[in-house]
Design an enzyme around this catalytic site. Structure first.
Site, short mmCIF file in Angstrom:
data_model
loop_
_atom_site.label_atom_id
_atom_site.label_comp_id
_atom_site.label_asym_id
_atom_site.label_seq_id
_atom_site.Cartn_x
_atom_site.Cartn_y
_atom_site.Cartn_z
N LYS A 1 0.81 -1.22 0.00
CA LYS A 1 0.00 0.00 0.00
C LYS A 1 0.85 1.27 0.00
CE LYS A 1 -1.57 1.23 3.84
NZ LYS A 1 -2.22 1.37 5.15
N THR A 2 1.86 1.32 0.86
CA THR A 2 2.71 2.51 0.93
C THR A 2 3.43 2.74 -0.40
OG1 THR A 2 3.04 2.16 3.30
CG2 THR A 2 4.56 3.65 2.20
N GLN B 1 -9.05 -4.00 8.90
CA GLN B 1 -8.03 -3.53 9.84
C GLN B 1 -8.48 -2.28 10.60
OE1 GLN B 1 -3.79 -3.96 8.43
NE2 GLN B 1 -4.79 -4.24 6.44
N ASP C 1 -4.62 7.96 3.76
CA ASP C 1 -4.27 6.58 4.09
C ASP C 1 -5.02 6.15 5.35
OD1 ASP C 1 -3.00 4.15 3.98
OD2 ASP C 1 -1.13 4.86 4.88
N GLU C 2 -5.16 4.84 5.55
CA GLU C 2 -5.84 4.26 6.72
C GLU C 2 -7.24 4.87 6.89
OE1 GLU C 2 -4.54 1.78 7.98
OE2 GLU C 2 -2.36 1.92 7.87
N ARG D 1 0.96 -9.18 10.94
CA ARG D 1 2.25 -8.48 11.07
C ARG D 1 3.41 -9.45 10.84
NH1 ARG D 1 0.59 -4.42 9.62
NH2 ARG D 1 -1.25 -5.69 9.28
#
Length: 722
Positions: A35-36, A249, A218-219, A599
């Site tokens: 994503k980043t 998430q 983002d997020e 993670r």
């Protein structure tokens, strides 16, 4: 010119997101899906297409994530100018720029949690309301929720129609009045005031919209209503809004995050293009298969697959332990073996649901002499000596901050007592002055004796002198403040912990010097803003050479080769509060575990304990229902299946867990519906009794609403009747 966007290194779905230029775009990005990288490449693609960096704004949720993104953008585009920020930092910048319209002073102070509590205590006392039902902590939470829903004190007072809300409205109004008096805002005000600014001043909204013609958020699944309205207001004219996130998430509902913001994005922006990033470049197929099985149970989500791109790895391990000491001892032993095999401690992490669970794992790691870091960075800024130093700096930035004045003047004995400060406050209130302004004319306060008047005037003059260096390097200024206020000398003559306190202040000064070296135009006001917006995750040092210990919430956005998640028991994960809540609470707890599991890159180890000490009580635990959802078959007569990679030989329990036994099916001392009394949990009724001899368990539903599984020999239950 060589393109900054390497097309051949992007998947088809990533390319679609990167090269979408105009109009709304929703990128559903699963964990580990790059994503980043997509956001960074999208910014680079916009710049290559002719968009000026000045017109691009990227918003994320932590300072660390923003800094990482900023560096990636500059490295990939070889150009600066893109505004990369957190929501709160963006709001601070907007409010300082449009302070007059927002109704605040440009040098406003951002109150941290401790300052907010002091302000709230004063507000409740001023309203002459009993703190029994209206505690500062409760009122701060209550008002925070109102602000996140964009309900100010006036709007709330208009609808307050019952006992609690009427008193709460009075407290809310007084709390806000005190903030205005001190030229201060709390964290929620940053969002509320910015949202209202965009709503009430069309010219400001248009100016900002013209500045930020391409907005990337983002997020997005973690935005609350205020953040949602800010993003919508900035993009309403040009409609060039790109949001990335993952409903699976969303883990911050408890602080106002609304998962519906991302679930309903296409309703807000009907012409939106939706791109799913489903390839996972982080975790092994074994880990992803278990995580997928878990999250599919949720209903509030947008379906997507987790497609593994890495080869198969080690099986996911579920470890049964007798108690928490056995659990953390086993985890420490496994970690020690990994390090002896050459694994970098930086690539190992232990996650837990609540902060208090770190104690036993820390003890086990210390016993084995294993290096670790607890990612709980805000605690540094909660230390007395740090808060004392920051009170001087807050007062230098904002002379109207009476709370900062009271703390700064009282950091050490200087001949100015509480009575004198109270008389100074009375004078200031009468004359419409802040405490610092009143101190500058202390000779006008006859109730204060002459020597103290001189000390107050000297204190005010000292703060005024420091203000001359407010625009410049912060490190040297902080060094001067430490020495010239007398605080350094006071610490040197303090108790045996003095050197530790001095070392902490020096660490703060070093941090300020580091800020100076990385900032083009350092200033105290900017530095204080950075401190105010500091979060736990910002304290994580990926190069510390240490095992990382953190809560599952703090783990968001990080990744490790080896992940251990402890305490997977009903009442811990899912947390007991969610068990008494609705379906939405349980789904959020499930998402929290999903975040923790994903993670892990190579190895995932889950564990639970049969018994655990909670609030001083030795309690029989039951495995988390989430374990069964990922395929755990319960404790059997022998080993677990090979897939779990465990060598435990636990006692036989039903596959669905003991908590699912039929009521009344267990003969024994306690009977179903029997009324009992517990010294800590109060009255309750027996739901079931598990006759296991010396280890018999009684399950009680207490009047508080909580259900507890208690080991009979330790519970000390008193029978009240049937």
């Amino acid at each position: 010119m060589t393109s900054a966007v390497s097309i051949d290194k992007l998947t088809e779905s990533q390319r679609k997101a990167v090269f979408h230029k105009t109009g709304p775009l929703l990128v559903l990005a699963g964990p580990g899906s790059g994503k980043t990288r997509v956001i960074t490449c999208r910014i680079a693609a916009l710049i290559e297409s002719g968009v000026r960096p000045y017109h691009i704004c990227a918003i994320t949720f932590t300072n660390k994530a923003a800094e990482e993104m900023r560096l990636r953008v500059e490295q990939s585009t070889c150009s600066a100018g893109v505004y990369v920020s957190t929501f709160h930092a963006l709001c601070v910048r907007i409010l300082r720029r449009y302070a007059e319209q927002a109704g605040i002073g440009q040098n406003f102070t951002i109150y941290d949690v401790d300052d907010q509590k002091r302000c709230m205590k004063e507000a409740i006392a001023a309203c002459q309301i009993d703190t029994g039902n209206f505690t500062p902590a409760r009122m701060l939470d209550y008002i925070s929720n109102l602000k996140n829903d964009l309900e100010d004190e006036t709007a709330f007072a208009a609808r307050a129609n019952d006992y609690f809300s009427k008193y709460a409205a009075r407290i809310y109004a007084k709390y806000q009045a005190l903030l205005r008096q001190n030229n201060a805002v709390d964290f929620d005000d940053l969002l509320l005031k910015t949202a209202f600014l965009l709503r009430d001043y069309p010219d400001v909204r248009m100016e900002l919209s013209n500045r930020f013609r391409y907005l990337l958020v983002d997020e997005y699944q973690d935005t609350n209503h205020a953040q949602y309205q800010i993003a919508k207001g900035l993009a309403l004219t040009h409609r060039n809004i790109c949001v990335t996130g993952d409903p699976d998430q969303s883990i911050y509902r408890w602080r106002g995050a609304d998962i519906q913001n991302i679930l309903a994005f296409e309703k807000d922006w009907p012409e939106a293009v939706v791109v799913k990033l489903e390839e996972n470049f982080r975790s092994t197929p074994n880990i992803l298969e278990k995580a997928s099985r878990l999250i599919r149970v949720n209903t509030q989500r947008k379906h997507k697959d987790l497609i593994a791109t890495r080869p198969a790895g080690e099986p996911v391990v579920i470890q049964t332990c007798e108690d928490e000491a056995h659990e953390t001892r086993h985890v420490a032993e496994r970690i020690k073996a990994l390090i002896n095999e050459g694994v970098d401690p930086n690539e190992i992490a232990v996650f837990f649901r609540v902060n208090s669970m770190s104690r036993t794992i820390e003890e086990s790691l210390i016993r084995d002499r294993l290096p670790y870091q607890v990612v709980r960075g805000v605690e540094f800024y909660a230390r007395k000596e740090i808060r004392d130093m920051l009170s001087y700096l807050k007062l230098i930035v904002n002379p109207k901050d009476d709370i900062a004045f009271q703390r700064a003047v009282g950091t050490h004995p200087r001949g100015i007592g509480k009575t004198s400060v109270q008389r100074l406050e009375d004078y200031g209130r009468k004359m419409g002055l802040s405490l610092l302004e009143a101190a500058a004319q202390a000779e006008q306060v006859p109730a204060i004796n002459h020597p103290t008047q001189k000390r107050l005037k000297a204190f005010a003059a000292m703060i005024d002198k420091f203000r001359q260096d407010i625009n410049g390097p912060v490190g040297p200024l902080m060094d001067c403040v430490f020495a010239e206020t007398g605080y350094a000398d006071a610490l040197k003559t303090a108790d045996r912990d003095a050197q530790s306190a001095i070392d902490n202040v020096n660490e703060l000064i070093n941090a300020a010097a580091e800020y100076d070296s990385h900032t083009e135009s350092p200033s105290l006001i900017d530095y204080m803003q950075t401190i105010a917006l500091y979060s736990d995750t910002d304290a994580y040092d990926p190069q510390a050479g240490r095992i990382s210990l953190m809560t599952l919430h703090a783990a968001k956005g990080l990744e490790f080769d080896y992940v251990f998640i402890i305490g997977l028991e009903e009442g811990i994960l899912p947390h007991e509060r969610s068990l008494d809540g609705g379906k939405e609470d349980i789904e959020e707890e499930r998402r929290l575990l999903f975040v923790g599991m994903t993670r892990a890159r190579k190895y995932l180890h889950l564990s639970y304990a049969r018994h655990r000490v909670l609030r001083g009580q030795f309690i029989r635990s039951t495995p988390s229902p989430f374990l069964y959802e990922i395929g755990f078959e319960g404790e059997q007569n022998g080993d677990f299946s090979e897939d779990w990679g465990t060598d435990e030989h636990p006692t036989s329990l039903s596959a669905s867990g003991p908590s699912n036994a039929a009521a009344g099916s267990w003969p024994g001392t306690f009977r179903v519906n029997e009324l009992v009394q517990h010294s800590k949990f109060g009255l309750g009724r027996v739901k079931e009794y598990l006759d296991m001899g010396a280890d018999s368990i009684v399950v009680v539903r207490f009047n508080s609403g909580h259900t507890k599984s208690l080991l009979v020999k330790y519970a000390n239950l008193e029978r009240i009747g049937r």
